[in-house]
Design an enzyme around this catalytic site. Structure first.
Site, short mmCIF file in Angstrom:
data_model
loop_
_atom_site.label_atom_id
_atom_site.label_comp_id
_atom_site.label_asym_id
_atom_site.label_seq_id
_atom_site.Cartn_x
_atom_site.Cartn_y
_atom_site.Cartn_z
N GLU A 76 0.37 42.29 19.52
CA GLU A 76 0.93 41.10 18.89
C GLU A 76 2.27 40.70 19.51
O GLU A 76 2.55 39.53 19.70
CB GLU A 76 1.11 41.40 17.40
CG GLU A 76 1.13 40.18 16.54
CD GLU A 76 1.22 40.60 15.08
OE1 GLU A 76 0.37 41.41 14.64
OE2 GLU A 76 2.14 40.14 14.39
N ASP A 77 3.09 41.67 19.82
CA ASP A 77 4.48 41.36 20.19
C ASP A 77 4.84 41.56 21.66
O ASP A 77 5.96 41.28 22.06
CB ASP A 77 5.45 42.21 19.35
CG ASP A 77 5.37 41.86 17.88
OD1 ASP A 77 4.88 40.76 17.59
OD2 ASP A 77 5.78 42.68 17.05
#
Ligand code: MN
Length: 702
Positions: A76-77
């Site tokens: 996600e990051d």
């Protein structure tokens, strides 16, 4: 030792050394990927996945889960892809990481839709593999533990989501330790003031309690020993959230809640549990109606125990829980006990089967429900704690959420039974389909081969399963059939306004159909069957065109109450409902729809069950303000009113009206304020409470 070293040494107690090596690799990989990223607290980002892995390590979860926990925010990051994780750490780890990763934000119109769709994705992954949700819960727990670093608004919204979704899921899976901590933290950040007050109050009360607890503990231990039992007895400290919840739910004062003492008895086997219960009944008299045998009938999350309330010394109520060691482990860690106590036997299989059944039913609802917001609504209903246990004629036990009706029961048995049910017998007596079920009811469903689900069922079913089956059926029935059904629903609604359905002219129809932007009368009728339009609202527009027009001209905010577009909506002058209140709508001949709070004393029971009563909900993002009444009792002092008015102005609320009565010492002031919603009102009241001249402040109704 550093956090990372702690993780490796803790896990080396139960994992193979090659597994621990994989954790080391994952840690280094994650550290690299997150390098240069920091948490709001200022710590390097990797501290978060590390803490999440440690929480799961304490539950002795397996290596893939812990590896995925260390990498859970990587996709996600950072720029790392799922494929790369799969290559380095294997497909199962990659699937777990993917399960907890959010979807791309760009795909959604609104924040609410994005949130709902993310939940849907996560739950789908969880239904395939329960470890996904264990990672997500540990993630949420650590985020809650470190919430202090966030802005207050952010704290509140995360805390609310935790209380609404994550804590109930933890509860549903029997992860009691995590559940309690989520509740406690969720409470602390949603209601910071209340939390602080309770912390202070319990601290003060604890000293007095200690002596009483000690005495009772001694008496119980001695009595069980006398009965020849080997038992562990402990006093239970009440969690703050549970104190708060009891105060609100049961309308008790703080001291009334705190005056209930809790004790837990853990024995070696089931027969000993009942012997212990008998022994304690001989020590303190049981209070009738409180006994619950969750050993014979476990809760849906696998929880088993005997519960009872006894009358202790000095008339103190004592809540006792009696369970076996095995039950105790499951009570603390639910599904996670599967990993914690690998070699422990039978009950775990039962628990696993139950969890799988639940996940399976979630999957079914998911595949029947295309709209993710609708699904989220089902999920919240299904997660709502408080179940009823009912019996089939064959004596099989079904667990349903509280508030479930005969129709929910029918669908819980089988969708065909639900689709064809026409009546029921509860404990041998005829009962309507909408009857709410109580614990211990024996329910027999009467079906008819040609019977069909009725859209009105949607008005009272409580389970997501029943709701989605009914909707599914309604969506698939033939068009002309749904038109006919819509016609009947409309006729009923018209009759409840004392209007003859035959008297509606073609011109009236044409106009209304055009207003709805539809092509034909049939289309509108079919829409009613599908629940897209409320029959009562359509009936109103057909029967009283001028009233509806009047309201349209005024341009009454169309989204204040959902589904009432084009209808005159008024807010009752008895209970003064404001957004956030649970509300109902009553149709009044010349006034249109009048909104009351659901507990308003002026609407009596018979009105509530009548056809002209609608369950309504507030619209989203309401911009206008609402009148509400409050009463303040203050000491007679110069300038009190001015100070109160200033306090109200501070939170940007207006005073519409004020009436005062004074005697020698006190003045009672009744204000009508303009507020946006309950939260706004609470702010205003909190401000007033802070004034030392104000003794009492309350919202008034009727
Ligand atoms: Mn995270």
């Amino acid at each position: 030792m550093s956090e990372a070293e702690l993780l490796f040494s803790e896990t080396s107690k139960y994992l193979k050394s090659e597994d621990v090596n994989q954790l080391k690799n994952a840690y280094e990989f994650g550290q690299g990927a997150h390098s240069g990223q920091f948490r709001k607290s200022g710590e390097p980002y990797i501290s978060h996945p590390l803490a999440v892995a440690r929480i799961l390590g304490q539950l002795r979860l397996d290596a893939p889960t812990l590896t995925a926990a260390l990498l859970h925010d990587v996709v996600e990051d950072t720029h790392i892809s799922k494929a790369e994780i799969s290559e380095r750490f294997g497909q199962p780890v990659a699937e777990l990481v993917d399960g907890v990763s959010k979807l791309d934000k760009i795909e959604f119109q609104t924040q609410a839709e994005a949130q709902a769709e993310n939940f849907r994705k996560m739950l789908l992954a969880m239904a395939r593999d329960v470890r996904v949700i264990l990672i997500k819960l540990a993630d949420r727990l650590h985020n809650m533990q470190t919430l202090e670093a966030m802005r207050p608004e952010k704290q509140r919204s995360i805390a609310r989501e935790t209380l609404e979704i994550y804590a109930p899921i933890a509860h549903r899976l029997g992860l009691n330790n995590i559940y309690q901590e989520l509740l406690e933290l969720g409470f602390r950040y949603s209601f910071p003031m209340r939390y602080k007050v309770l912390v202070k109050a319990t601290k003060a009360a604890r000293g007095n309690r200690r002596e009483v607890v000690g005495k009772i503990l001694e008496a119980i231990t001695a009595k069980l020993h006398e009965a020849g039992l080997d038992a562990k007895v402990s006093g239970r400290e009440k969690h703050l959230y549970s104190i708060y919840h009891k105060m609100v739910e049961k309308h008790l004062t703080f001291s009334e809640v705190l005056d209930i003492y809790g004790f837990r008895v853990v024995v070696k086997d089931i027969p000993s549990s009942y012997v212990a219960l008998g022994a304690l009944h001989a020590l303190y008299r049981p209070i009738p109606g409180k006994f619950k045998d969750y050993i014979a009938i476990p809760k849906a999350n696998g929880y088993r125990s005997l519960h009872n309330t006894l009358l202790g010394p000095f008339g103190i109520p004592i809540e006792i829980q009696i369970r076996t060691t095995e039950m105790h482990r499951i009570a603390e860690n639910g599904v996670a006990s599967h990993w914690l106590y690998k070699n422990s036997e039978t009950n775990l299989n039962d628990l696993h089967m139950k969890t799988n059944q639940w996940l399976q039913s979630l999957l079914e609802t998911l595949s029947d429900t295309k709209d993710s917001l609708e699904f989220l609504e089902h999920l919240k209903i299904d997660l709502f704690p408080g179940d009823v246990y009912v019996f089939t004629p064959q004596g099989k036990i079904l667990t349903l959420p509280r508030g479930s009706t005969v129709v929910d029961f029918a669908y819980a048995i089988h969708s065909d039974i639900g689709n064809c049910c026409v009546a029921a017998k509860i404990n041998g007596e005829n009962a309507p389909l909408r009857s709410k079920l109580k614990n211990g009811d024996r329910v027999e469903i009467v079906t008819a081969p040609y019977a069909k689900p009725n859209p009105s069922w949607l008005g009272y079913v409580a389970t997501g399963r029943a709701r989605s089956h009914i909707r599914h059926f309604l969506r698939t029935i033939q068009y002309d059939e749904s038109v006919k059904l819509g016609e009947r629903m409309l006729a009923q609604a018209l009759i409840s306004f004392h209007v003859n359905p035959e008297s509606i002219t073609a011109t009236q129809w044409e106009k209304v159909v055009r207003d709805y932007g539809l092509k034909s009368k049939e289309e509108l009728l079919a829409d009613m069957t599908l629940g897209k339009q409320l029959p009562a609202v359509v009936a109103k527009r057909l029967a009283f065109p001028t009233e509806s027009e009047a309201s349209e001209r005024i341009g009454s905010d169309p989204i204040t109450i959902m589904g009432t577009e084009g209808l005159t909506v008024q807010f009752a002058r008895c209970c003064y409902p404001i957004p956030g209140d649970v509300i109902v709508g009553l149709f009044k001949k010349d006034q249109g729809l009048v909104i009351h709070t659901h507990d308003c004393t002026t609407i009596n029971h018979s009105q509530k069950t009548m056809d002209n009563c609608l369950d309504v909900t507030w619209g989203k993002d309401i911009a206008k303000t609402f009148s509400v009444k409050i009463k303040a009792v203050a000491v007679n002092k110069h300038g009190v009113l001015a100070r109160i008015a200033a306090e109200i102005a501070k939170v940007k609320s207006n005073i519409d009206d004020v009436a005062m009565e004074s005697d020698n010492d006190y003045t009672t002031m009744r204000f009508t304020l303009q507020v946006k919603n309950r939260y706004h009102l609470a702010q205003a009241m909190r401000g007033l409470k802070r004034l030392k001249e104000v003794l009492k402040i309350s919202r008034t109704r009727s």
